[in-house]
Write an enzyme that holds these catalytic residues in place. Sequence first.
Site, PDB file in Angstrom:
ATOM      1  N   ASP A  39       0.864  -1.184   0.000  1.00  0.00           N
ATOM      2  CA  ASP A  39       0.000   0.000   0.000  1.00  0.00           C
ATOM      3  C   ASP A  39       0.894   1.225   0.000  1.00  0.00           C
ATOM      4  OD1 ASP A  39      -2.019   2.107   0.883  1.00  0.00           O
ATOM      5  OD2 ASP A  39      -3.288   0.335   1.010  1.00  0.00           O
ATOM      6  N   ASP A  84       3.710   2.397  -4.454  1.00  0.00           N
ATOM      7  CA  ASP A  84       2.790   3.183  -5.284  1.00  0.00           C
ATOM      8  C   ASP A  84       2.558   2.341  -6.533  1.00  0.00           C
ATOM      9  OD1 ASP A  84       1.579   4.837  -7.141  1.00  0.00           O
ATOM     10  OD2 ASP A  84       2.764   6.605  -6.606  1.00  0.00           O
ATOM     11  N   VAL A  85       1.332   1.916  -6.738  1.00  0.00           N
ATOM     12  CA  VAL A  85       1.036   0.973  -7.830  1.00  0.00           C
ATOM     13  C   VAL A  85       1.241   1.567  -9.223  1.00  0.00           C
ATOM     14  CG1 VAL A  85      -0.508  -0.580  -6.585  1.00  0.00           C
ATOM     15  CG2 VAL A  85      -1.436   1.510  -7.618  1.00  0.00           C
ATOM     16  N   ASN A  91      -6.042  -4.409  -6.221  1.00  0.00           N
ATOM     17  CA  ASN A  91      -7.147  -3.797  -5.476  1.00  0.00           C
ATOM     18  C   ASN A  91      -7.021  -2.281  -5.313  1.00  0.00           C
ATOM     19  OD1 ASN A  91      -9.319  -3.689  -3.202  1.00  0.00           O
ATOM     20  ND2 ASN A  91      -7.446  -2.897  -2.245  1.00  0.00           N
ATOM     21  N   TYR A 116     -13.934   7.833 -13.145  1.00  0.00           N
ATOM     22  CA  TYR A 116     -13.917   6.580 -12.374  1.00  0.00           C
ATOM     23  C   TYR A 116     -14.600   5.462 -13.164  1.00  0.00           C
ATOM     24  CZ  TYR A 116     -14.551   3.456  -8.330  1.00  0.00           C
ATOM     25  OH  TYR A 116     -14.541   2.382  -7.468  1.00  0.00           O
ATOM     26  N   LYS A 143     -12.882   1.967 -14.446  1.00  0.00           N
ATOM     27  CA  LYS A 143     -13.346   0.643 -14.016  1.00  0.00           C
ATOM     28  C   LYS A 143     -13.876  -0.176 -15.192  1.00  0.00           C
ATOM     29  CE  LYS A 143     -12.271   0.884  -9.650  1.00  0.00           C
ATOM     30  NZ  LYS A 143     -11.183   0.024  -9.121  1.00  0.00           N
ATOM     31  N   ILE A 197     -19.775  -0.171  -0.818  1.00  0.00           N
ATOM     32  CA  ILE A 197     -19.153  -0.904   0.287  1.00  0.00           C
ATOM     33  C   ILE A 197     -18.669   0.110   1.324  1.00  0.00           C
ATOM     34  CG2 ILE A 197     -17.425  -2.640   0.928  1.00  0.00           C
ATOM     35  CD1 ILE A 197     -19.489  -3.602  -1.221  1.00  0.00           C
ATOM     36  N   THR A 221     -16.357   1.582   3.231  1.00  0.00           N
ATOM     37  CA  THR A 221     -14.904   1.720   3.442  1.00  0.00           C
ATOM     38  C   THR A 221     -14.560   3.207   3.479  1.00  0.00           C
ATOM     39  OG1 THR A 221     -14.153   1.971   1.156  1.00  0.00           O
ATOM     40  CG2 THR A 221     -14.605  -0.298   1.904  1.00  0.00           C
TER      41      THR A 221
HETATM   42  P1  NAP Z   1      -9.857   2.467   0.466  1.00  0.00           P
HETATM   43  O1  NAP Z   1     -10.434   2.076   1.776  1.00  0.00           O
HETATM   44  O2  NAP Z   1      -9.591   3.900   0.183  1.00  0.00           O
HETATM   45  O3  NAP Z   1      -8.546   1.592   0.215  1.00  0.00           O
HETATM   46  C1  NAP Z   1      -7.743   1.786  -0.923  1.00  0.00           C
HETATM   47  C2  NAP Z   1      -6.283   1.729  -0.516  1.00  0.00           C
HETATM   48  O4  NAP Z   1      -5.492   1.919  -1.706  1.00  0.00           O
HETATM   49  C3  NAP Z   1      -5.910   2.843   0.456  1.00  0.00           C
HETATM   50  O5  NAP Z   1      -5.078   2.361   1.482  1.00  0.00           O
HETATM   51  C4  NAP Z   1      -5.186   3.813  -0.450  1.00  0.00           C
HETATM   52  O6  NAP Z   1      -4.243   4.634   0.231  1.00  0.00           O
HETATM   53  C5  NAP Z   1      -4.491   2.876  -1.394  1.00  0.00           C
HETATM   54  N1  NAP Z   1      -3.970   3.572  -2.568  1.00  0.00           N
HETATM   55  C6  NAP Z   1      -4.465   4.696  -3.168  1.00  0.00           C
HETATM   56  N2  NAP Z   1      -3.662   5.050  -4.189  1.00  0.00           N
HETATM   57  C7  NAP Z   1      -2.641   4.165  -4.213  1.00  0.00           C
HETATM   58  C8  NAP Z   1      -1.486   4.014  -5.021  1.00  0.00           C
HETATM   59  N3  NAP Z   1      -1.201   4.879  -6.023  1.00  0.00           N
HETATM   60  N4  NAP Z   1      -0.639   2.989  -4.788  1.00  0.00           N
HETATM   61  C9  NAP Z   1      -0.903   2.110  -3.796  1.00  0.00           C
HETATM   62  N5  NAP Z   1      -1.966   2.201  -2.978  1.00  0.00           N
HETATM   63  C10 NAP Z   1      -2.832   3.219  -3.198  1.00  0.00           C
HETATM   64  O7  NAP Z   1     -10.838   1.985  -0.717  1.00  0.00           O
HETATM   65  P2  NAP Z   1     -11.728   0.672  -0.905  1.00  0.00           P
HETATM   66  O8  NAP Z   1     -13.126   1.089  -0.890  1.00  0.00           O
HETATM   67  O9  NAP Z   1     -11.254  -0.421  -0.029  1.00  0.00           O
HETATM   68  O10 NAP Z   1     -11.354   0.378  -2.432  1.00  0.00           O
HETATM   69  C11 NAP Z   1     -10.598  -0.755  -2.850  1.00  0.00           C
HETATM   70  C12 NAP Z   1     -10.931  -1.001  -4.309  1.00  0.00           C
HETATM   71  O11 NAP Z   1     -12.330  -1.302  -4.430  1.00  0.00           O
HETATM   72  C13 NAP Z   1     -10.686   0.205  -5.209  1.00  0.00           C
HETATM   73  O12 NAP Z   1     -10.162  -0.236  -6.455  1.00  0.00           O
HETATM   74  C14 NAP Z   1     -12.074   0.788  -5.402  1.00  0.00           C
HETATM   75  O13 NAP Z   1     -12.198   1.529  -6.584  1.00  0.00           O
HETATM   76  C15 NAP Z   1     -12.902  -0.475  -5.419  1.00  0.00           C
HETATM   77  N6  NAP Z   1     -14.328  -0.276  -5.117  1.00  0.00           N
HETATM   78  C16 NAP Z   1     -14.731   0.220  -3.913  1.00  0.00           C
HETATM   79  C17 NAP Z   1     -16.098   0.392  -3.670  1.00  0.00           C
HETATM   80  C18 NAP Z   1     -16.631   0.936  -2.369  1.00  0.00           C
HETATM   81  O14 NAP Z   1     -17.833   1.239  -2.294  1.00  0.00           O
HETATM   82  N7  NAP Z   1     -15.827   1.058  -1.325  1.00  0.00           N
HETATM   83  C19 NAP Z   1     -17.023   0.080  -4.668  1.00  0.00           C
HETATM   84  C20 NAP Z   1     -16.579  -0.430  -5.874  1.00  0.00           C
HETATM   85  C21 NAP Z   1     -15.225  -0.602  -6.094  1.00  0.00           C
HETATM   86  P3  NAP Z   1      -4.654   6.143   0.623  1.00  0.00           P
HETATM   87  O15 NAP Z   1      -5.621   6.018   1.754  1.00  0.00           O
HETATM   88  O16 NAP Z   1      -3.348   6.762   1.011  1.00  0.00           O
HETATM   89  O17 NAP Z   1      -5.278   6.745  -0.597  1.00  0.00           O
END
Ligand code: NAP
Length: 269
Positions: free
Chosen positions: A37, A63-64, A90, A154, A158, A189, A191
């Site tokens: 991460d 950083d991905v 992810n 976004y 996706k 979700i 988060t």
């Molecule tokens: P989250 O809680 O914000 O977790 C995402 C993690 O990725 C965070 O720790 C973030 O760090 C990290 N990140 C951001 N940019 C990065 C980079 N350049 N390199 C490495 N790590 C990085 O989000 P989540 O909801 O769990 O989302 C996970 C995945 O599910 C994402 O692809 C999101 O688009 C997808 N998704 C989520 C939902 C939802 O409702 N939550 C719905 C559909 C899809 P920082 O905190 O420092 O940014």
Amino acid sequence: MGLLDGRVAVITGAGSGIGRAAAEALAKEGAAVFATDIDEAGLQVTASNISAAGGKVETLIQDVTDEALWDKVMDQAEATLGSPTILVNNAGIAIGGAIPEFSLDDWKTQMAVNVDSVFLGTRAAIRKMQSSGGSIVNISSVAGLRGAAGLSAYCASKGAVRLFTKAAAVECARAGWPIRVNSVHPGIIDTPIWQKSIGRLSEGMPVIPDVPEGANALDADTLGAQASPMGRPGRPDEVADLIVYLASDKSSYINGQEHVVDGAMTAGG
Ligand code: NAP
């Protein structure tokens, strides 16, 4: 006996939300987890949780979008835990905003974090798993299946993950590389993502068209209650269970497909 005993899983964005839940669930099923991460503090919490539960975990700040780092991720995972056969792409961000005001810089950032990363990770994993085989799980979204006002970049990112996944699955299978590639499409979700970059949404711009005016567009509970016929947002562990299934041999003939986990949000008309 766990579903993933003896496996090594690399997972990005493992310091928060769905990534943390998935890292913990993969470890619970016996996988040794290489968790990365950009958020060091969050990553340490995930690692502590896995260790406290008796799981095996190594971490790396990644950083991905950094191309050079991807080889290091795979090599370090192999050196510390063994050859990876699972990759969960992810990490992701959501940058909201109306199209007329949306900057090209924000568009490029959105694509770099959500799309370039999936290409780079998948490429690195295929290079590593060509003979050993493996399972790649790319996290897309319901926003990769249909449009949402205020989330055009976004949605585009996706949608790209969805079709890249299918192309990669077909290419691997045709080439005789025993690697499956699937995408996961979560709905709303609960988060921290909703409190992050999505906060850039301009006032009053609904994230999801079905959300009535006046709803707090940054509140996953409100959004989930309105958008899902089940009346609530999903939990990260409910997405993690699907990721574990796709990573495991239980899904050995499931390949190149999109898997929706959204509480029936996209099931209706
Ligand atoms: P989250 O809680 O914000 O977790 C995402 C993690 O990725 C965070 O720790 C973030 O760090 C990290 N990140 C951001 N940019 C990065 C980079 N350049 N390199 C490495 N790590 C990085 O989000 P989540 O909801 O769990 O989302 C996970 C995945 O599910 C994402 O692809 C999101 O688009 C997808 N998704 C989520 C939902 C939802 O409702 N939550 C719905 C559909 C899809 P920082 O905190 O420092 O940014």
